[in-house]
Write an enzyme that holds these catalytic residues in place. Sequence first.
Site, PDB file in Angstrom:
ATOM      1  N   ASP A   1       0.634  -1.275   0.008  1.00  0.00           N
ATOM      2  CA  ASP A   1       0.094   0.066  -0.086  1.00  0.00           C
ATOM      3  C   ASP A   1       0.775   1.297   0.014  1.00  0.00           C
ATOM      4  O   ASP A   1       0.739   2.361  -0.720  1.00  0.00           O
ATOM      5  CB  ASP A   1      -0.905  -0.175   1.219  1.00  0.00           C
TER       6      ASP A   1
ATOM      7  N   LYS B   1     -14.033  -4.542   5.664  1.00  0.00           N
ATOM      8  CA  LYS B   1     -13.317  -5.288   4.187  1.00  0.00           C
ATOM      9  C   LYS B   1     -12.887  -6.635   4.476  1.00  0.00           C
ATOM     10  O   LYS B   1     -11.713  -6.636   4.829  1.00  0.00           O
ATOM     11  CB  LYS B   1     -12.300  -4.072   3.985  1.00  0.00           C
TER      12      LYS B   1
ATOM     13  N   LYS C   1      -7.739   1.556   5.549  1.00  0.00           N
ATOM     14  CA  LYS C   1      -6.768   0.644   5.939  1.00  0.00           C
ATOM     15  C   LYS C   1      -6.324   0.958   7.259  1.00  0.00           C
ATOM     16  O   LYS C   1      -5.855   1.767   7.465  1.00  0.00           O
ATOM     17  CB  LYS C   1      -5.764   0.419   4.931  1.00  0.00           C
TER      18      LYS C   1
END
Length: 666
Positions: free
Chosen positions: A38, A119, A314
């Site tokens: 990421d 998620k 995230k």
Amino acid sequence: MNKKQAKERIEELRKQTEYYAGKYYDEDKPEISDFEYDMLMVELRNLEKEYPEFKSKDSLTQKVGGHVKEGFKKVTHEVPLQSLQDVFSLEEVEEFDERMQKQAKENNIENIKYVVETKIDGLSAALEYQNGEFVRGATRGNGLVGEDVTENLKTVKTIPMQIPDKIDITVRGEVFISKKDFEEMNQERQENEEELFANARNAAAGSLRQLDSTITQKRPLDIYIFNVQKIEGKNFNSHFEELEYLEKQGFNVNPVRIPCNNIEEVKEAIKKIGEMRESLTYGIDGAVVKIDNLKFREILGSTVKVPRWAVAYKYPPEKKETTVENIICQVGRTGVITPMAILKPVSVAGSTISKTTLHNEDFIKEKDIKIGDTVVIQKAGDVIPEIVEVVKEKRTGKEKEFTMPRVCPVCGAEAVREEGESAVRCTGIECPAKLFRNLVHFVSREAMNIDGLGENIINQLLEKKLIQNIADIYTLKFEDIASLKKNGKKFAQNLIEAIEKSKSNDLYRLITALGIRHVGGKASKILAKKYKSLDNLQKAEQSELQEINDIGEIMANSIVEFFSQEQTKDLIERLKIAGVNTKEAEEEILDNRFEGKTFVLTGTLTDFTRKEAEDLIEKHGGKISSSVSKKTDYVLAGEEAGSKLTKARDLEINIISEEEFKNLIK
């Protein structure tokens, strides 16, 4: 950073992200953590934003990672399965809300509402229904084209094959493996010395993308549905309403979906999911924030890669310091001795960690881990705890070096690490930790060939303590075996006969069955032929063994080590008492016409079985080899001969047919 440097860095980042995405999406074998990937994507996205002249449609910032695996039929998604824009702070979530508020004002949309969902860390898939019947399932692939995995998805118990409403609908969900099932899978793989799955996501992806659906069926896959891609004959105003409808239709809908009236409630929902993260039975890698109003979603639309109406928050990986209080060793089912760190209990990502694997002694040396060290740990993939680094500045001088044991901690047999291997192994044939695997090998077709004594029966015999070592196979009673099955008398009689028959096996089968490291069927035949009895083989010295063709230094060392163990001597004595043959039958030598000649057999013979042909060659003084080389004298080629025949032609080896072979042995 000047333009030239920016261009070079962008190109470098594109190569890196393509490589790591390929490992993650296509091979299901990630090499770096999600967080590290990421961060590379964030850097790439920021540089492309700052230097738009270097933007490219081939960049992973502009497309979804992943390709269609060879062997699968391609499926074009009528509605693309897009990715999500990642954000890493609540400030970025607020910025997303500001953009939504601005767009709402411009389009006269009032009262923006959101839905915040977990998620799920798995593999995205689309399920297609026609007239209420499940007809096709596909992976996301690159978002536009995926893989047809219909047969594999049919093995997932939580996917309904029919729904009550006879409608055409395509839904999207996430295929995953629960934390508990994942840990059990990896535990079993570790015991079997198989490569561990990096995380639950890749275990699920690898399981779903199997070309053989019977393999998928054995994996504990589950799915949560989180979106309607397309539906005929129904209209919904909100996403939350859609999910409730799907639940009524029997779909396994994402259980964590929190409706929010404003951005403050969204932030609270994100925090709440973060707090409950560890108590969830499945892994997550973030929280998804979605616009609830479906008409507003249509107005907002999408970029090539992501919808404008959603973001994925995230969570950062949590790291904690703790102390290595001790290092102990565990013995797996194949005899591998694995060091385990006993930690001062510490809470990481909501769960208490008190131990973690140290893999092998190379890992311990590389990380320079000592008993008493302060270490930093994190949970890889939010499931497996691992030591990231040692805090060396906190050392006091009282820390102790760890060395791998020289004897097995379970049975006391010698523990060895062979050249070229990282693992230390127990050499004891009767070690309780590896008894199951040794029994399975002993009775296998290539070894003692005891028909009917499969893994399930062996498990039952061990559980009922009817056998506690290999030799106990030959003391089993009829009534013991009959008790394992309902109406088991016929089965018991057949198995007793198979066990009795195995006592008269050729010596090479017994040598194979003993499971000596590096000694397979071919080497067992050579040893049986050379030494004529197990007693003679037990007395063989390493230098003597090394002089035999096809028995190298490593194999010779392994044989000597094996027969020097007290457990081995004890087992052989008990097998003798049970009446198991330990001598080579007198070999019938017809003549020596093939003396010094080496044969390789390939293809299917019509008038002989492979073993019959090999026996004839050996009875005429010849040798059998499994591979073609310059030392090969003859290649006996049957029907559908393959690569060995090709190699023989390349090396100009004498190739003979079955008819020519018959003439040679007349």
